[in-house]
Write a protein that holds these residues in place. Structure first.
Motif: not given
Length: 261
Positions: A16-18, A24-31, A43-49
Motif C-alpha cells: 500500500v502506497v499513500f 505496507l510492502t509485500d506483506v505475506d501472511i497466512q491465518v 506505531n506506524g508499522a502498518g497493523k491497522t492498515t
C-alpha cells in the motif's frame, strides 16, 4: 473433513502506497482457522492498515487477500465491497466502542442481527424465540446476560467492549478482527477478555492488533511482527519476544508496553 490448521485467510504480496509513503510492502501472511493471530509492532508499522485491507476499507496498491469459508468456495476479498465482506462472515470491531449508548444491551444486540435494517425497525421488531435464544447465548458467553435491559451507556468500559464483541458474534462471523480490545482495561478485565477470546476461537478465527504484550502472551497462537510496513518476524510469542531484532525495534522507541519482559 477439514483440518483445524488449514488457512482461513491468505494475505499475498500486499503493498500500500499513500502519496509516495509505503504503508505496507509485500506483506505475506497466512491465518489459520480457529486460532488467535496477533499483529504487533510499533506505531506506524502498518497493523491497522492491514485490517483496513482485509475488510476493503482501504484498497491495496498491489496484492490480494483470499478468504476460505468453512463451507463454500474461496473468495477474493480484494475489490469486494465492505458490506459484502461483512455478509460473507468477516466482522470487525474498532478500538473505540461504537455501541448505541441510549439503547439497552439487548436492543444493541437486536440491531446487529443480520437482516435488521435501521434503529427504529430493530427496536419495534419482535424477536422470535430462536433469535432471542441466539442473542442470550452470545450475551452469556461474554458475561452480559444479567445486563440485557441495562442502557449500554451505563456499562463499564470493559463491558462496552464485550458488548461490541457480542454484537459481532451474534452475526456468526467466521473471522472477527479486533483493534486493541484490551486498551483502557485494568488487569482483571484484560484477563477476562483473553478468556473470552479463547472461548470465541472455538467457533471463529480471531485476528487482533494489540500493544499489551501481557495480553498477547496470555492467548496468542501466532504473532506477526510488523515494522515499517514489512513483516519482521512471525511465530510463537516466546520466540518472537526472544528475537534480538524484535527487541531492538521495540526498545528503539522507548519500549512497547511490557515488550521487553
Amino acid at each position: 473433513m477439514q483440518t483445524k490448521i488449514e488457512n482461513v485467510l491468505n494475505i499475498k504480496h500486499i503493498s500500500v502506497v499513500f502519496d509516495g509513503f509505503k504503508a505496507l510492502t509485500d506483506v505475506d501472511i497466512q491465518v489459520k482457522r480457529n486460532t488467535i493471530h496477533f499483529f504487533i509492532g510499533p506505531n506506524g508499522a502498518g497493523k491497522t492498515t492491514l485490517l483496513d485491507i482485509i475488510c476493503a476499507k482501504t484498497k491495496p496498491t498491489s496484492g490480494t487477500v483470499h478468504f476460505y469459508p468453512q463451507n463454500g468456495s474461496d473468495l477474493r476479498l480484494t475489490g469486494m465491497k465492505e458490506y459484502k465482506i461483512v455478509n460473507e462472515g468477516i466482522g470487525r470491531k474498532f478500538q473505540v466502542p461504537s455501541v448505541f449508548v441510549e439503547l439497552t444491551v439487548i436492543e444493541n444486540m437486536m440491531l446487529s442481527l443480520k437482516g435488521h435494517k435501521g434503529v427504529w425497525n430493530s427496536i419495534f421488531y419482535k424477536l422470535s424465540k430462536e433469535e432471542e435464544k441466539q442473542i442470550m447465548t452470545v450475551l452469556e458467553k461474554v458475561g452480559l446476560e444479567g445486563r440485557r435491559d441495562v442502557p449500554a451507556g451505563s456499562l463499564a468500559h470493559g463491558e462496552k467492549q464485550w458488548l461490541e464483541i457480542a454484537m459481532q458474534l451474534v452475526q456468526k462471523p467466521e473471522i472477527i478482527m479486533l483493534d486493541e480490545p484490551a486498551a483502557g482495561m485494568g488487569k482483571p478485565e484484560t484477563f477476562r477478555t483473553g478468556e473470552l477470546l479463547q472461548e470465541i476461537k472455538k467457533d471463529c478465527t480471531v485476528i487482533v492488533v494489540e500493544h499489551d504484550m501481557e495480553f498477547v502472551k496470555q492467548i496468542a497462537d501466532t504473532v506477526t511482527v510488523l515494522h515499517e510496513g514489512k513483516v519482521l518476524m512471525e511465530g510463537d510469542i516466546t520466540d518472537v519476544l526472544a528475537d534480538q531484532t524484535v527487541q531492538a525495534v521495540y526498545l528503539g522507541r522507548g519500549g512497547e508496553r511490557n515488550a521487553e519482559h
